[in-house]
Design a protein around this motif. Structure first.
Motif, mmCIF file in Angstrom:
data_model
loop_
_atom_site.group_PDB
_atom_site.id
_atom_site.type_symbol
_atom_site.label_atom_id
_atom_site.label_comp_id
_atom_site.label_asym_id
_atom_site.label_seq_id
_atom_site.Cartn_x
_atom_site.Cartn_y
_atom_site.Cartn_z
ATOM 1 N N VAL A 1 0.831 -1.213 0.000
ATOM 2 C CA VAL A 1 0.000 0.000 0.000
ATOM 3 C C VAL A 1 0.859 1.254 0.000
ATOM 4 C CG1 VAL A 1 -1.713 1.291 1.336
ATOM 5 C CG2 VAL A 1 -1.943 -1.164 1.064
ATOM 6 N N SER A 2 2.079 1.162 0.526
ATOM 7 C CA SER A 2 2.958 2.332 0.534
ATOM 8 C C SER A 2 3.325 2.781 -0.869
ATOM 9 C CB SER A 2 4.238 2.007 1.319
ATOM 10 O OG SER A 2 3.945 1.668 2.656
ATOM 11 N N PHE A 3 3.105 1.916 -1.859
ATOM 12 C CA PHE A 3 3.479 2.240 -3.229
ATOM 13 C C PHE A 3 2.282 2.660 -4.075
ATOM 14 C CE2 PHE A 3 7.109 0.067 -1.632
ATOM 15 C CZ PHE A 3 8.179 0.674 -2.264
ATOM 16 N N VAL A 4 1.167 2.941 -3.409
ATOM 17 C CA VAL A 4 0.064 3.611 -4.108
ATOM 18 C C VAL A 4 0.426 5.093 -4.178
ATOM 19 C CG1 VAL A 4 -2.364 4.263 -3.989
ATOM 20 C CG2 VAL A 4 -1.648 1.959 -3.323
ATOM 21 N N PRO A 5 0.420 5.696 -5.365
ATOM 22 C CA PRO A 5 0.804 7.119 -5.464
ATOM 23 C C PRO A 5 -0.067 8.000 -4.566
ATOM 24 C CG PRO A 5 0.656 6.107 -7.637
ATOM 25 C CD PRO A 5 0.102 5.110 -6.673
ATOM 26 N N GLU A 6 0.555 9.036 -4.021
ATOM 27 C CA GLU A 6 -0.207 9.976 -3.214
ATOM 28 C C GLU A 6 -1.153 10.780 -4.098
ATOM 29 O OE1 GLU A 6 2.225 12.487 -0.895
ATOM 30 O OE2 GLU A 6 3.190 10.854 0.218
ATOM 31 N N VAL A 7 -2.336 11.044 -3.569
ATOM 32 C CA VAL A 7 -3.312 11.837 -4.314
ATOM 33 C C VAL A 7 -2.843 13.289 -4.326
ATOM 34 C CG1 VAL A 7 -5.696 12.623 -4.369
ATOM 35 C CG2 VAL A 7 -5.165 10.279 -3.675
ATOM 36 N N GLY A 8 -2.838 13.889 -5.499
ATOM 37 C CA GLY A 8 -2.386 15.274 -5.601
ATOM 38 C C GLY A 8 -2.247 15.668 -7.057
ATOM 39 N N PHE A 9 -1.687 16.842 -7.288
ATOM 40 C CA PHE A 9 -1.508 17.330 -8.644
ATOM 41 C C PHE A 9 -0.322 16.627 -9.305
ATOM 42 C CE2 PHE A 9 -3.591 20.959 -6.525
ATOM 43 C CZ PHE A 9 -4.701 21.074 -7.357
ATOM 44 N N ALA A 10 -0.470 16.390 -10.601
ATOM 45 C CA ALA A 10 0.628 15.787 -11.366
ATOM 46 C C ALA A 10 1.749 16.804 -11.551
ATOM 47 C CB ALA A 10 0.115 15.325 -12.727
ATOM 48 N N ARG A 11 2.975 16.289 -11.679
ATOM 49 C CA ARG A 11 4.130 17.162 -11.846
ATOM 50 C C ARG A 11 4.417 17.488 -13.304
ATOM 51 N NH1 ARG A 11 9.204 14.968 -9.454
ATOM 52 N NH2 ARG A 11 9.768 17.158 -9.143
ATOM 53 N N SER A 12 3.782 16.760 -14.197
ATOM 54 C CA SER A 12 3.970 17.000 -15.634
ATOM 55 C C SER A 12 2.833 16.311 -16.365
ATOM 56 C CB SER A 12 5.325 16.452 -16.107
ATOM 57 O OG SER A 12 5.354 15.034 -15.987
ATOM 58 N N ALA A 13 2.743 16.585 -17.690
ATOM 59 C CA ALA A 13 1.702 15.931 -18.477
ATOM 60 C C ALA A 13 1.920 14.421 -18.515
ATOM 61 C CB ALA A 13 1.690 16.512 -19.894
ATOM 62 N N VAL A 14 3.181 14.003 -18.646
ATOM 63 C CA VAL A 14 3.489 12.573 -18.647
ATOM 64 C C VAL A 14 3.134 11.969 -17.294
ATOM 65 C CG1 VAL A 14 5.381 10.899 -18.739
ATOM 66 C CG2 VAL A 14 5.250 12.739 -20.423
ATOM 67 N N ASP A 15 3.443 12.691 -16.233
ATOM 68 C CA ASP A 15 3.117 12.193 -14.882
ATOM 69 C C ASP A 15 1.609 12.033 -14.727
ATOM 70 O OD1 ASP A 15 3.677 11.432 -12.212
ATOM 71 O OD2 ASP A 15 3.223 13.459 -11.517
ATOM 72 N N GLY A 16 0.848 13.018 -15.209
ATOM 73 C CA GLY A 16 -0.598 12.920 -15.095
ATOM 74 C C GLY A 16 -1.153 11.726 -15.833
ATOM 75 N N ALA A 17 -0.673 11.514 -17.071
ATOM 76 C CA ALA A 17 -1.160 10.375 -17.852
ATOM 77 C C ALA A 17 -0.770 9.053 -17.198
ATOM 78 C CB ALA A 17 -0.598 10.454 -19.272
ATOM 79 N N LEU A 18 0.474 8.975 -16.743
ATOM 80 C CA LEU A 18 0.954 7.730 -16.147
ATOM 81 C C LEU A 18 0.230 7.445 -14.829
ATOM 82 C CD1 LEU A 18 2.950 5.476 -16.666
ATOM 83 C CD2 LEU A 18 4.705 6.788 -15.475
ATOM 84 N N ARG A 19 0.005 8.480 -14.004
ATOM 85 C CA ARG A 19 -0.701 8.298 -12.728
ATOM 86 C C ARG A 19 -2.127 7.799 -12.955
ATOM 87 N NH1 ARG A 19 0.497 11.061 -7.993
ATOM 88 N NH2 ARG A 19 -1.652 11.776 -7.865
ATOM 89 N N GLU A 20 -2.795 8.384 -13.936
ATOM 90 C CA GLU A 20 -4.165 7.963 -14.216
ATOM 91 C C GLU A 20 -4.219 6.486 -14.602
ATOM 92 O OE1 GLU A 20 -7.948 9.189 -17.102
ATOM 93 O OE2 GLU A 20 -6.110 10.397 -17.090
ATOM 94 N N LEU A 21 -3.280 6.060 -15.449
ATOM 95 C CA LEU A 21 -3.233 4.656 -15.856
ATOM 96 C C LEU A 21 -2.872 3.753 -14.680
ATOM 97 C CD1 LEU A 21 -1.379 5.169 -19.251
ATOM 98 C CD2 LEU A 21 -3.752 4.394 -18.971
ATOM 99 N N VAL A 22 -1.933 4.213 -13.845
ATOM 100 C CA VAL A 22 -1.512 3.416 -12.689
ATOM 101 C C VAL A 22 -2.669 3.252 -11.701
ATOM 102 C CG1 VAL A 22 -0.106 3.527 -10.592
ATOM 103 C CG2 VAL A 22 0.961 3.837 -12.824
ATOM 104 N N PHE A 23 -3.374 4.339 -11.414
ATOM 105 C CA PHE A 23 -4.504 4.241 -10.486
ATOM 106 C C PHE A 23 -5.570 3.285 -11.026
ATOM 107 C CE2 PHE A 23 -3.317 8.399 -8.374
ATOM 108 C CZ PHE A 23 -3.189 7.849 -7.122
ATOM 109 N N HIS A 24 -5.832 3.362 -12.339
ATOM 110 C CA HIS A 24 -6.827 2.475 -12.928
ATOM 111 C C HIS A 24 -6.408 1.017 -12.776
ATOM 112 C CE1 HIS A 24 -9.790 0.791 -15.629
ATOM 113 N NE2 HIS A 24 -8.813 0.240 -16.340
#
Length: 911
Positions: free
Chosen positions: A321-344
């Motif tokens: 569970v420690s490796f679930v990304p923290e909820v917050g703003f993405a640091r870049s467009a790539v980060d946002g896309a990757l976070r969305e896919l990872v959360f899904h």
């Protein structure tokens, strides 16, 4: 010089192209300059390490890279692996192309990235097995001038023209790049910065096994683990790696345990400018722009994200569970896309540790907030897809919510278990497991609707209406009793009343049952009496409320009477009471059936009974002379503890009665409370040896020795609360002391006399007692012990008068309370009755000028007086009033406050 790569032909073709198209020369120069200033700035070691990794991979050998500087201002970068070949030379001179073929992996040897060397050098050599090449700004400039190709606004593209080099690479290496550093490059700090990059490069480039910076070797050791995992150790740092087809995911290892990584960047494979916030490092095979700083627009990251959930699932369960990304703003467009896919992926794939040991899909899982192992064990068959207890705390709440886990609070849990058909022992396990979660009133309120099984087989909603049963096998009918197999401390915390014998017997429902009891219904009486007395066996006398005394019991004549109107057969109290007391004697059959302990607990008399009332509001307890005691109090008591029926004791047996009171702990507590009703009543109304106890003192108390007699009782020192106090605490005490002082048969010492006068006077001065409450005596005790008429006595109220008042008429307390004592005794003070005139004149001085005064104060430990003083060789005062004549005195204070003294008085003897 041998030219194995035919660099001469390459130069000729390039120069010919520039000659035929001057625009091409300007383009090449601008392109090289743009790459140096933009895409490949500060990437020198990274680009050369990439070339070294590719060379090692091509040759199938462990990659080694060494970096050092020499004394001539040159930087050397050497590596093992495939040597420079003709395609590599073409790639170096082509500027926009790489020598990597479609079948090669890695990043391409000697491609566009080699341009990074231009950020520090204009003179570059590539030495390799089988030949090398050199690039030179100086030689390129000369070649352009020879062909007359150098226009005023044309730069020099250094990496287009190559010349052969016959110098071999450093020993043990296959290729060596030598960069002659420009003068503006700080060699020491420049090379030292490479050490910081080395760890990252070894982590990113798997073909490299070690990097040496100026003689310091940094090794990379890779250990394969189960599945696609490995452990990577570089120097003192360690990572856990998981490999997927599209990426490598890495977590730092601290003390042997994987921990989330700090925010990083996308590595493809080396560091890019794409900022990431994931808790793991990612080295991915992602199409990048030519300078490898940014991802190509429109590139899909789905394959990269697809592997993240497998990486998380590969970790030990307690760390996932420690490796679930923290909820917050993405640091870049790539980060946002990757976070969305990872959360899904994390939400819909099985990886979350479940309470039953299986991995759960988070969006279908439930977690009970702050659940313990015990609670999850109990709820395993009730709550589906229950998350492991170790993940139920607030620390993981945000992460679980981010992946869709449904969080169940205590209120919802109480609803879910409602209507369940379980054994009482299961409910007890549930209650015990819930107990640690009830940390405040809010949590308790959430569980207010928790079902509770009763002993009669029913289940009720809410613990507040229940009580917890005692061990007594009693047919209790006035409460809702919890099933004994379901009893838990939690129920008490949630409002259930613990049904110990005392709790059951003090329940208001029992009081109501007694009030409603029909004394003509023998069956109802027997059931209630049996239940009450069965419980009362576990209770001490005096612990139960007085209303239990209304329990109907049979006396020795077969009649029903209230318990508190009966005495046990052989009760010692029976021998102390007056002849017409209202008490009867209990039937011996009742005693045999229930036992003395239970009967005494409900109020059947043995010794004296005790009344206890919390927060009483007035003298309404039917106690003898209670109003007088209440009015003597300075404030209302918080608790009234009083012995009943003291007025029924015969006057000739009080010595025995005091012993009985001391023997019983409940009455002893009331007897030894000086401020309580019991001690007050006995001290004033009882008679011991013909006198009230307040007229005696404790044998151990010598305060009023010679005035008051010690009480003649074997336990007299335990009776101090009913005897005279060591201070004058009331008008009653003052009257007793004044009567003793005026009794000529008494023989107190002068110290006791003065102490007694002071105690009385201080009580008046401090307004603990009023003078109007005391009748002044006709005769008073003087300092020497004589008893004289009050009209003849004088109270010494000023210290200088002590030497002129005859001791035979002097009455003494202390100077501060002298006026109050005179008021109490209704006699004159010495200062009122005696006047004095100082004869003769003395020497006017002040205390601070008299050495004798200074020394006297030092010897006596007193502060030096302030103001003036008149010093006489011999001080004579002419007295008038109650005492007349001339007297020599050591000191005197006149009416105007002037102090007169003799030289011998103010100077200590021998000074």
């Amino acid at each position: 010089m041998i030219d194995p790569f035919d660099t001469e032909s390459l130069r000729e073709s390039i120069l010919a192209a520039w000659a035929s198209s001057p625009t091409r020369l300007r383009e090449d120069s601008a392109s090289e300059s743009d790459l140096v200033r933009g895409g490949y700035r500060d990437r020198l070691l990274t680009e050369l390490a990439q070339n070294a990794a590719d060379a090692a991979q091509r040759a199938g050998v462990p990659g080694r890279l060494a970096v050092w500087t020499d004394g001539n201002g040159a930087l050397h970068v050497a590596n093992t692996g495939a040597a420079l070949d003709i395609s590599g030379v073409h790639a170096l001179t082509a500027l926009r192309a790489s020598g990597k073929t479609a079948a090669d992996s890695g990043v391409g040897q000697f491609g566009v990235g080699f341009t990074a060397v231009r950020s520090v050098s204009d003179e570059i050599e590539v030495r390799s097995r089988g030949g090398g090449v050199a690039f030179s700004a100086r030689r390129t400039l000369e070649a352009l001038r020879e062909r007359d190709l150098l226009a005023p606004d044309t730069g020099v593209p250094v990496l287009r023209l190559a010349w052969p080099v016959d110098a071999p690479p450093a020993h043990g290496f296959d290729t060596e790049i030598v960069l002659t550093l420009r003068a503006d490059v700080a060699v020491e700090s420049f090379a030292a910065g490479f050490a910081d990059e080395a760890v990252d490069l070894l982590l990113e480039l798997e073909a490299l096994h070690s990097i040496e910076i100026d003689g310091v070797v940094i090794d990379c050791a890779r250990t394969e683990l189960e599945g696609n995992s490995a452990e990577i150790a570089i120097g003192s740092r360690t990572w856990r790696q998981f490999t997927t087809p599209a990426a490598r995911w890495l977590a730092p290892v601290v003390d042997g345990l994987p921990v989330p990584a700090s925010p990083d960047v996308l590595r493809a494979p080396t560091r890019s400018d794409e900022l990431l916030s994931l808790p793991a490092l990612v080295i991915a095979d992602v199409p990048m722009q030519p300078d490898r700083r940014r991802v190509l627009p429109g590139v899909s990251l789905d394959a990269v994200a697809h592997g993240y959930v497998d990486f998380v699932a590969s970790l030990p369960a307690e760390f996932r569970v420690s490796f679930v990304p923290e909820v917050g703003f993405a640091r870049s467009a790539v980060d946002g896309a990757l976070r969305e896919l990872v959360f899904h992926r994390l939400s819909c794939a099985p990886w979350l540790p479940g309470a039953d040991g299986h991995d759960l899909v988070p969006e279908r899982a439930n977690v009970v907030a702050d659940a313990t192992e015990e609670l999850t064990s109990v709820l395993a068959g009730v709550v589906p897809d229950l998350v492991a207890a170790s993940l139920s705390g607030a620390r993981h709440a945000s992460a679980l919510a981010a992946v869709g886990v449904h969080r169940i609070g205590l209120a919802r849990l109480a609803e879910m278990v409602g209507g369940l058909d379980r054994e009482p022992s299961w409910w007890q396990r549930l209650f015990d497991a819930l107990a640690p979660l009830v940390v405040d009133g809010v949590a308790a309120e959430e569980l207010a609707a928790l079902p509770v099984p009763l002993a009669d087989g029913r289940t009720v909603t809410g613990p507040r209406t229940t009580v917890i049963g005692s061990d007594a096998a009693a047919p209790v009918t006035w409460v809702r009793l919890v099933h004994p197999d379901a009893v838990s401390p939690l129920l008490t915390r949630l409002g259930a009343r613990e049904a110990t014998a005392t709790e059951l017997l003090t329940d208001p429902a029992l009081e109501a049952a007694l009030d409603d009891l029909d004394w003509d219904e023998s069956e109802d009486i027997d059931g209630l009496v049996s239940a009450v007395l069965a419980l009362a066996r576990a209770v001490q006398a005096g612990e139960l409320p007085s209303w239990l005394g209304s329990l109907p019991l049979e006396d020795d004549e077969g009649e029903l009477r209230s318990a508190d109107e009966l005495l046990l057969p052989g009760a010692p109290l029976a021998d102390l009471l007056i002849e017409d007391s209202p008490f009867g004697v209990l039937s011996t059959a009742v005693v045999d059936r229930f036992g003395e302990r239970a009967l005494r607990a409900v109020g059947v008399g043995w010794a004296f009974s005790v009344l206890r009332d919390e927060l009483p509001t007035g003298p309404d307890h039917d106690l003898d002379d209670e109003s007088a005691w209440w009015s003597s109090l300075s404030e209302e008591p918080e608790t009234l503890l009083a012995v009943r029926d003291l007025d029924l004791v015969r006057s000739d047996v009080w010595s025995q009665a005091l012993t009985v009171l001391l023997d019983d702990p409940s009455t002893r507590a009331a007897l030894t409370d000086r401020d309580g009703y019991t001690a007050w009543w006995i001290g004033r109304h009882a008679r011991v040896h013909g006198s009230r106890p307040i007229a005696f003192r404790a044998p151990s108390d010598e305060t009023f020795a010679g005035l008051l007699d010690p009480l003649d009782h074997p336990r007299a020192d335990e009776l101090q609360a009913v005897l005279s106090a060591s201070v004058c605490e009331s008008a009653e005490t003052a009257r007793v002391l004044l009567a003793a002082l005026s009794d000529p048969k008494r023989r107190p010492t002068p110290a006791v006399i003065a102490r007694t006068h002071t105690s009385i006077a201080t009580a008046v001065a401090e307004r603990r007692i009023e003078v109007s409450d005391i009748d002044p005596p006709d005769r008073v005790r003087t300092l020497v012990g004589d008893v004289v008429d009050a009209s003849d006595a004088l109270v010494i109220d000023s210290p200088w008068l002590a030497s002129v008042v005859p001791q035979e008429i002097a009455v003494l307390s202390d100077m501060a309370s002298g006026a109050a004592l005179a008021d109490v005794l209704d006699i004159r003070t010495a200062s009122e009755a005696i006047g004095g005139e100082v004869l003769g004149t003395g020497r006017v001085s002040s205390w601070d000028r008299e050495p004798g005064a200074l020394l006297a104060c030092a010897v006596m430990g007193l502060p030096l007086p302030s103001g003036g003083v008149v010093v006489h060789r011999e001080l004579v005062v002419r007295l008038s009033g109650a005492v007349s004549g001339e007297r020599r005195v050591p000191w005197w204070v006149t009416a105007d406050g002037t102090v007169h003294c003799t030289e011998s008085w103010e100077r200590p003897r021998g000074a």
